[in-house]
Each structure stands twice: as structure tokens, then as C-alpha cells.
Enzyme design. Structure first.
Site, PDB file in Angstrom:
ATOM      1  N   HIS A  47       0.831  -1.210   0.000  1.00 27.84           N
ATOM      2  CA  HIS A  47       0.000   0.000   0.000  1.00 27.84           C
ATOM      3  C   HIS A  47       0.862   1.255   0.000  1.00 27.84           C
ATOM      4  O   HIS A  47       0.343   2.361  -0.138  1.00 27.84           O
ATOM      5  CB  HIS A  47      -0.942  -0.017   1.195  1.00 27.84           C
ATOM      6  N   GLU A 152      -6.043 -12.478   5.194  1.00 30.17           N
ATOM      7  CA  GLU A 152      -6.868 -11.281   5.009  1.00 30.17           C
ATOM      8  C   GLU A 152      -7.973 -11.467   3.974  1.00 30.17           C
ATOM      9  O   GLU A 152      -8.499 -10.480   3.459  1.00 30.17           O
ATOM     10  CB  GLU A 152      -5.995 -10.053   4.721  1.00 30.17           C
ATOM     11  N   ASP A 178      -8.465  -5.687   5.057  1.00 26.29           N
ATOM     12  CA  ASP A 178      -8.771  -6.497   3.872  1.00 26.29           C
ATOM     13  C   ASP A 178      -9.771  -7.590   4.212  1.00 26.29           C
ATOM     14  O   ASP A 178     -10.652  -7.901   3.398  1.00 26.29           O
ATOM     15  CB  ASP A 178      -7.482  -7.116   3.306  1.00 26.29           C
TER      16      ASP A 178
END
Ligand code: 3PY
Ligand code: MG
Length: 254
Positions: A47, A152, A178
Site C-alpha cells: 500500500h 486477510e 482487507d
């Protein structure tokens, strides 16, 4: 250079460890953050936009202060994992691991032979062969490299029992954000279905020899998950910046 992995040693000794996600390609900022007492920093290539070349200086900054530099890789591919490790990460967060075969793939990419198939060359992580033979380095790297597998998605929750059987996985790490999305409740980590899935992962992992990890932005969340057996916690630099600045501005402006 790869030094003793203090995070891995503390986990082996049964201690809890605390780390911080970091997404800025600025070693000086990483040095300041490292001096706050973290066990490890996770340099974010998923990310965040950090590239293997950014890891070189960022890893040095952490090493200066006996903090373990880890990297969250953008994808679970051997060529990607190799570059983040060779640049100097002492371990990996591998996101979006959705089957036991994918977890095995991550370990094989992270480890030299005989366990794995990581490509070998002189590298920054190994001191370019200046301080030890490549053979000694491969054995040491296999011992010191920390492998953290993200749980996740609903598929990962279903497969977590199989992940606990995989030699070379150190931490099974719940990614609540997530996971909430995967279960149809994006961002709502307090939803009962998300809580039930996370509790199931906790039950399975704490019965195994793997450490349970989770992203935990607040001390109360950490306390609750210590009670559930988690010992590997991450927060994120951005949350602290936001909270600190908002507290200050609210106080001065009223
Ligand atoms: C998530 O919550 O999805 C994470 O990956 C936390 O790091
Ligand atoms: Mg995630």
C-alpha cells in the site's frame, strides 16, 4: 546487512513484539521512528510505493538502532521477494496469501536451499560476501529471515489450518481491513462476522507453533488481542501523525 533478528529472537522467547508500518522513502525519518523503541519497522511496498532500492537506506536506518527492518512486498513472486531481501530487509510481510500452496511459495522464495529456491548472489543483505562465505550466509539468512503471512481473505481464513503446517512460516498475521472487505463489510472490523473470522484464526494459530499477529492501531485493541494469544503487533506511522496533529490542533484552537 543481516544482523541477528531481534524480533525473531523475542518471538522465539515467547515475548510480544511491536512494529510500525512506514511508507516514506526517507531514511532520516525512518531513523527518527526507529529511535522510538519499536522492535521492527515494516517498509511498505504494497500500500506504500517503496521499491527495493528504497529499502537499502531504510534498512540501514533501522539497523543503526537494532530495529528489525522488514518489507511488505507488493506481490508473492520470487523475483520480487528476492529483490526486497537482497536490498536489505531482514524479513517479509507477504499480503494476499490465499492458499497453502501460496504460503509455501512465499517460504520457498524467501529461503535459500535446501528449504527454498531463493536466487543467490553477493548482495547488500549479505555484505556482498565481504564478511562471510556465501555458504555461511545462506545458512544464516535461512535462520534469521522472518516470514510473515497475511490472513486477510475468507479463502485464507478457510485455509489457515494448512498454513500452520508449513515449515518456515514464522507469523500468521491477520489483516483486519482487507478481511472486513473480503467478508462484505469494508472497513467495519467491528462487525460480528469479521470478529468471528478473526477469532477462528486466533484459535487455530494459537494451537500451533506459529506466532499470531494482527494489525492493531490502538493500545486497547492490542490488550484485547494479547488476551487472545497474539504476540506480533503492527500499527502505522500515518495513524500516529494524524492523531498527534489533530490532538494538538483541537487543543490549541479549542
Ligand atoms: C489489513 O488490515 O488488510 C492489513 O494488511 C494490515 O496491515
Ligand atoms: Mg491488507
Amino acid at each position: 546487512m543481516l544482523t541477528e533478528n531481534v524480533t525473531k529472537r523475542k518471538l522465539a522467547d515467547g515475548e510480544a513484539v511491536y512494529g510500525c508500518f512506514f511508507r516514506y522513502a526517507t531514511p532520516t525519518l525512518a531513523e527518527n521512528v526507529a529511535m522510538q523503541g519499536w522492535d521492527f519497522l515494516v517498509y511498505d511496498g504494497e500500500h506504500g510505493s517503496l521499491q527495493p532500492r528504497d529499502i537499502e537506506g531504510l534498512a540501514r536506518a533501522a539497523e543503526l538502532h537494532d530495529v528489525t527492518p522488514l518489507a511488505r512486498v507488493p506481490t508473492n513472486e520470487s523475483s520480487t521477494i528476492l529483490r526486497y531481501l537482497d536490498a536489505g530487509a531482514h524479513g517479509l510481510h507477504v499480503p494476499w496469501v490465499n492458499s497453502a500452496a501460496e504460503a509455501e511459495q512465499a517460504v520457498v522464495s524467501a529461503k535459500y536451499g535446501p528449504r527454498g529456491l531463493r536466487g543467490l548472489a553477493g548482495s547488500r543483505q549479505g555484505g556482498w560476501g565481504n564478511t562471510e562465505s556465501l555458504a555461511d550466509f545462506t545458512a544464516r539468512a535461512n535462520e534469521e529471515t522472518l516470514v510473515v503471512i497475511h490472513i486477510e481473505t475468507s479463502a485464507a481464513v478457510a485455509a489457515v489450518g494448512d498454513y500452520t503446517e508449513i515449515d518456515g512460516v514464522d507469523v500468521l498475521f491477520i489483516g483486519p481491513t482487507d478481511l472486513s472487505h473480503s467478508l462484505g463489510h469494508p472497513g467495519n472490523i467491528g462487525h460480528p462476522e469479521v470478529g468471528a473470522a478473526m477469532d477462528y484464526v486466533a484459535e487455530v494459530v494459537t494451537r500451533s507453533d506459529k506466532a499470531l499477529g494482527i494489525y492493531a492501531a490502538s493500545p486497547t485493541f492490542v490488550a484485547a488481542w494479547l488476551d487472545k494469544g497474539a504476540r506480533y503487533f503492527t500499527a502505522g506511522l500515518d495513524g500516529f501523525v494524524k492523531q498527534g496533529m489533530q490532538n494538538y490542533l483541537t487543543a490549541v484552537r479549542g
